[in-house]
Motif scaffolding. Structure first.
Motif, PDB file in Angstrom:
ATOM      1  N   SER A   1     -30.866 -26.883 -10.562  1.00  0.00           N
ATOM      2  CA  SER A   1     -30.572 -28.103 -11.318  1.00  0.00           C
ATOM      3  C   SER A   1     -31.808 -28.963 -11.554  1.00  0.00           C
ATOM      4  O   SER A   1     -31.693 -30.054 -12.118  1.00  0.00           O
ATOM      5  CB  SER A   1     -29.538 -28.940 -10.558  1.00  0.00           C
ATOM      6  OG  SER A   1     -30.047 -29.249  -9.264  1.00  0.00           O
ATOM      7  N   SER A   2     -32.964 -28.483 -11.142  1.00  0.00           N
ATOM      8  CA  SER A   2     -34.170 -29.311 -11.205  1.00  0.00           C
ATOM      9  C   SER A   2     -34.412 -29.867 -12.611  1.00  0.00           C
ATOM     10  O   SER A   2     -34.799 -31.025 -12.780  1.00  0.00           O
ATOM     11  CB  SER A   2     -35.372 -28.495 -10.731  1.00  0.00           C
ATOM     12  OG  SER A   2     -36.520 -29.296 -10.646  1.00  0.00           O
ATOM     13  N   PHE A   3     -34.136 -29.028 -13.615  1.00  0.00           N
ATOM     14  CA  PHE A   3     -34.395 -29.473 -15.001  1.00  0.00           C
ATOM     15  C   PHE A   3     -33.536 -30.677 -15.395  1.00  0.00           C
ATOM     16  O   PHE A   3     -33.880 -31.409 -16.322  1.00  0.00           O
ATOM     17  CB  PHE A   3     -34.189 -28.323 -15.993  1.00  0.00           C
ATOM     18  CG  PHE A   3     -32.756 -27.967 -16.268  1.00  0.00           C
ATOM     19  CD1 PHE A   3     -32.043 -28.611 -17.278  1.00  0.00           C
ATOM     20  CD2 PHE A   3     -32.104 -26.977 -15.535  1.00  0.00           C
ATOM     21  CE1 PHE A   3     -30.722 -28.280 -17.544  1.00  0.00           C
ATOM     22  CE2 PHE A   3     -30.794 -26.638 -15.788  1.00  0.00           C
ATOM     23  CZ  PHE A   3     -30.095 -27.300 -16.794  1.00  0.00           C
TER      24      PHE A   3
ATOM     25  N   MET B   1     -31.310 -39.298 -12.214  1.00  0.00           N
ATOM     26  CA  MET B   1     -32.535 -38.542 -12.211  1.00  0.00           C
ATOM     27  C   MET B   1     -33.312 -38.770 -10.925  1.00  0.00           C
ATOM     28  O   MET B   1     -33.396 -39.880 -10.420  1.00  0.00           O
ATOM     29  CB  MET B   1     -33.379 -38.893 -13.435  1.00  0.00           C
ATOM     30  CG  MET B   1     -33.563 -40.383 -13.650  1.00  0.00           C
ATOM     31  SD  MET B   1     -34.528 -40.718 -15.145  1.00  0.00           S
ATOM     32  CE  MET B   1     -36.097 -39.937 -14.763  1.00  0.00           C
ATOM     33  N   ARG B   2     -33.871 -37.691 -10.462  1.00  0.00           N
ATOM     34  CA  ARG B   2     -34.602 -37.693  -9.200  1.00  0.00           C
ATOM     35  C   ARG B   2     -36.063 -38.028  -9.457  1.00  0.00           C
ATOM     36  O   ARG B   2     -36.658 -37.532 -10.408  1.00  0.00           O
ATOM     37  CB  ARG B   2     -34.562 -36.301  -8.561  1.00  0.00           C
ATOM     38  CG  ARG B   2     -33.181 -35.752  -8.356  1.00  0.00           C
ATOM     39  CD  ARG B   2     -33.241 -34.274  -8.005  1.00  0.00           C
ATOM     40  NE  ARG B   2     -33.772 -34.054  -6.687  1.00  0.00           N
ATOM     41  CZ  ARG B   2     -33.029 -33.943  -5.586  1.00  0.00           C
ATOM     42  NH1 ARG B   2     -31.717 -34.018  -5.674  1.00  0.00           N
ATOM     43  NH2 ARG B   2     -33.586 -33.752  -4.421  1.00  0.00           N
ATOM     44  N   PRO B   3     -36.662 -38.815  -8.581  1.00  0.00           N
ATOM     45  CA  PRO B   3     -38.112 -39.013  -8.673  1.00  0.00           C
ATOM     46  C   PRO B   3     -38.848 -37.783  -8.137  1.00  0.00           C
ATOM     47  O   PRO B   3     -38.227 -36.846  -7.631  1.00  0.00           O
ATOM     48  CB  PRO B   3     -38.345 -40.227  -7.772  1.00  0.00           C
ATOM     49  CG  PRO B   3     -37.261 -40.135  -6.759  1.00  0.00           C
ATOM     50  CD  PRO B   3     -36.062 -39.547  -7.472  1.00  0.00           C
ATOM     51  N   GLY B   4     -40.153 -37.800  -8.272  1.00  0.00           N
ATOM     52  CA  GLY B   4     -40.973 -36.758  -7.664  1.00  0.00           C
ATOM     53  C   GLY B   4     -41.211 -35.583  -8.583  1.00  0.00           C
ATOM     54  O   GLY B   4     -41.233 -35.718  -9.803  1.00  0.00           O
ATOM     55  N   LYS B   5     -41.352 -34.421  -7.963  1.00  0.00           N
ATOM     56  CA  LYS B   5     -41.727 -33.228  -8.720  1.00  0.00           C
ATOM     57  C   LYS B   5     -40.533 -32.299  -8.874  1.00  0.00           C
ATOM     58  O   LYS B   5     -39.570 -32.388  -8.127  1.00  0.00           O
ATOM     59  CB  LYS B   5     -42.845 -32.500  -7.973  1.00  0.00           C
ATOM     60  CG  LYS B   5     -44.095 -33.371  -7.846  1.00  0.00           C
ATOM     61  CD  LYS B   5     -45.292 -32.586  -7.407  1.00  0.00           C
ATOM     62  CE  LYS B   5     -46.531 -33.481  -7.466  1.00  0.00           C
ATOM     63  NZ  LYS B   5     -47.542 -33.134  -6.492  1.00  0.00           N
ATOM     64  N   PRO B   6     -40.621 -31.360  -9.823  1.00  0.00           N
ATOM     65  CA  PRO B   6     -39.572 -30.335  -9.894  1.00  0.00           C
ATOM     66  C   PRO B   6     -39.485 -29.596  -8.560  1.00  0.00           C
ATOM     67  O   PRO B   6     -40.490 -29.441  -7.860  1.00  0.00           O
ATOM     68  CB  PRO B   6     -40.076 -29.397 -10.998  1.00  0.00           C
ATOM     69  CG  PRO B   6     -41.036 -30.200 -11.800  1.00  0.00           C
ATOM     70  CD  PRO B   6     -41.662 -31.168 -10.829  1.00  0.00           C
ATOM     71  N   ASN B   7     -38.281 -29.165  -8.174  1.00  0.00           N
ATOM     72  CA  ASN B   7     -38.147 -28.350  -6.971  1.00  0.00           C
ATOM     73  C   ASN B   7     -37.462 -27.027  -7.337  1.00  0.00           C
ATOM     74  O   ASN B   7     -37.294 -26.715  -8.515  1.00  0.00           O
ATOM     75  CB  ASN B   7     -37.406 -29.104  -5.859  1.00  0.00           C
ATOM     76  CG  ASN B   7     -35.947 -29.375  -6.211  1.00  0.00           C
ATOM     77  OD1 ASN B   7     -35.409 -28.862  -7.191  1.00  0.00           O
ATOM     78  ND2 ASN B   7     -35.306 -30.190  -5.406  1.00  0.00           N
ATOM     79  N   ARG B   8     -37.078 -26.269  -6.317  1.00  0.00           N
ATOM     80  CA  ARG B   8     -36.509 -24.945  -6.582  1.00  0.00           C
ATOM     81  C   ARG B   8     -34.998 -24.987  -6.764  1.00  0.00           C
ATOM     82  O   ARG B   8     -34.344 -23.949  -6.796  1.00  0.00           O
ATOM     83  CB  ARG B   8     -36.887 -23.975  -5.451  1.00  0.00           C
ATOM     84  CG  ARG B   8     -38.372 -23.679  -5.442  1.00  0.00           C
ATOM     85  CD  ARG B   8     -38.742 -22.712  -4.348  1.00  0.00           C
ATOM     86  NE  ARG B   8     -38.304 -21.359  -4.626  1.00  0.00           N
ATOM     87  CZ  ARG B   8     -38.572 -20.324  -3.834  1.00  0.00           C
ATOM     88  NH1 ARG B   8     -39.252 -20.492  -2.715  1.00  0.00           N
ATOM     89  NH2 ARG B   8     -38.150 -19.116  -4.159  1.00  0.00           N
ATOM     90  N   ALA B   9     -34.429 -26.193  -6.852  1.00  0.00           N
ATOM     91  CA  ALA B   9     -33.007 -26.267  -7.205  1.00  0.00           C
ATOM     92  C   ALA B   9     -32.847 -25.787  -8.646  1.00  0.00           C
ATOM     93  O   ALA B   9     -33.662 -26.118  -9.513  1.00  0.00           O
ATOM     94  CB  ALA B   9     -32.500 -27.694  -7.074  1.00  0.00           C
TER      95      ALA B   9
END
Lengths: 318, 318
Positions: A185-187, A175-183
């Motif tokens: 796969s962000s979810f 899991m990625r830190p930070g905010k959702p992005n436009r990937a």
């Protein structure tokens, strides 16, 4: 060793910088400089220089990659849903930008090591399962196409001796830190990250949805190991799948529950998002790394590890 | 139907023009115009307009592909040994030129059919035998890399609906009329053509050297059939191997002897050419067309046919 990370402001670039700073040496030599460059100024990072670089601008690329650069990490890109929505931006940044970086690396005349972050988004369409290093690239997004082309160019620049190139097809990083992005796969991070932070998150696919994952911490480690592999071991194809593991959404959630208790999973809302579904359903998940495992790169042991890495590495900063 | 052939001065472009003129119709409609465009003025060809076009120049491309163009054949390229010797020229013409044509096709806004001539030079390196449509592209030349990238772009432009794109990986075309060129495969025609014209020719590989061949006549026929396939039959990968057959050098020579008697074979000199050998030994020959055969494209019946086609189509003009 003088190391430049293009895309150094992103999640993977930041983890990579931390990994490099912690080890202090690279390919048996001490690291003298790490430069994080990105389209917006990267966050101040202990032990690193930071600068702005627009990879579509050759002068900006030349400033970020001065003479004496030993290693270039090319992680900069706009992500899948963004490149799908804005075709010209994707071609400009992900294709022309990559070409500009390769041309600068060639112009150095010193055969720098160049590590390109490709993606499992290069796979799709008619290729039979399982996906291996020997399967045709048939991307079903412009992002995947641009990454596939980047691989081809890295391979040819390396074959010609202009660079010591390597390209790794990153699993989805979660899991990625930070905010959702436009990937698209962000979810796959936000359904864990937001609940662990006490917030709701939307899951646009069902619990059985399978995918191929790697933690940010292990991804950074693999990018270092992948750069350190002796060139003569790379063979005739410098592009390969980075190790990962296949998990369903339910397995991700179960891992979160095992590590953090039953509370967070209750914050997930199951809600259809047709444009995201259309993209991710075209992605492949039955993926088997081959050459990269032989070269010493690794997957995570369990998704519980991925959750713990987030709690150890990222939650304290949030 | 308004048809533009970029690379219309080359062997395949000329055969294609003759094929199209002879049939007079295309996709069920009558052909109203055929334009042959090339970097040097194509030879005057009955039923065709001719013009100069530099595919690296967007204005020149726009002039060659006016509004109302229904079909674009993109055959223009510099060949393998040329692109290997002059890296920047190959990148400029074979990559940036292809991108300029695709951008012009997109700018038309009418979704023209675009047929791209790729090459079996996209295959090589670590891919296992046999080579099929599902095998990874691992080109071992810059030419092969540029063709592989062209395929990827055609595929993505088609997926986005900008063009109705198709890419065919041409076998080595033999026997070609005309003069030797800078293709590393040039000898695969000249060891037949020059002797049939009473001249000596050099063969830089041994008689057991196997390769994957198609005659110019059948190649042109396949380029027409390949363009006429209904788009909905193309599936998710628009790039595929064009049918061909595997022959050794000895089989080529035996076919020539069977058709033209024992004299010509005596004019072949066997002489090593290391740079040519280095390139062609990296090419793959155990190649099996799949999708293109299902779509109605064909290989030659025998290499004697290839010899007879040359004698019928080309020798009278020489």
């Amino acid at each position: 060793m003088n190391i430049v990370i293009l895309g150094g402001g992103g999640v993977v670039g930041q983890k990579l910088a931390q990994n490099l700073c912690a080890r202090g040496h690279f390919k048996g030599k001490s690291i003298t400089r790490i430069t994080l460059a990105d389209i917006v100024m990267p966050p101040a990072t202990a032990g690193c220089d930071t600068m702005i670089c627009d990879i579509t601008n050759p002068a900006s690329v030349a400033a970020a990659i001065p003479a004496g650069t030993d290693v270039i990490y090319l992680l900069a890109a706009i992500v899948s849903a963004h490149a799908e929505a804005e075709f010209e931006a994707g071609m400009q940044i992900n294709l022309q930008g990559t070409m500009a970086v390769l041309e600068r690396a060639r112009a150095l005349g010193t055969k720098p090591t160049l590590v390109f972050s490709s993606s499992i988004a290069v796979f799709g369409g008619e290729a039979p399962n399982p996906i291996t290093d020997h399967v045709v690239l048939n991307p079903q997004t412009s992002y995947g196409t641009q990454k596939a082309i980047g691989e081809m160019l890295v391979q040819d620049y390396a074959r010609k001796g202009f660079i010591d190139g390597r390209a790794f097809r990153l699993p989805t990083i979660s899991m990625r830190p930070g905010k959702p992005n436009r990937a698209a796969s962000s979810f796959m991070s936000s359904i864990l990250r937001e609940p662990l932070n006490g917030q709701e998150a939307i899951c646009p696919v069902g619990p059985e949805f399978p995918h191929f994952y790697l933690s940010p911490r292990m991804c950074a480690e693999n990018l270092v190991r992948g750069a350190e592999v002796a060139e003569e071991k790379l063979g005739q194809n410098r592009a390969m799948i980075m190790p990962g593991r296949i998990w369903t959404i339910q397995q991700l959630i179960d891992a979160m529950t095992a590590v953090a208790g039953p509370g967070p999973a209750k914050l997930i809302r199951w809600e259809s998002q047709p444009e995201i579904e259309r993209i991710v359903m075209g992605w492949r998940w039955d993926i088997r790394a081959g050459k990269s495992l032989e070269l010493g790169l690794e997957a995570d042991e369990s998704f519980q590890d991925n959750i713990r890495y987030y709690l150890e590495d990222d939650l304290p900063r949030a």
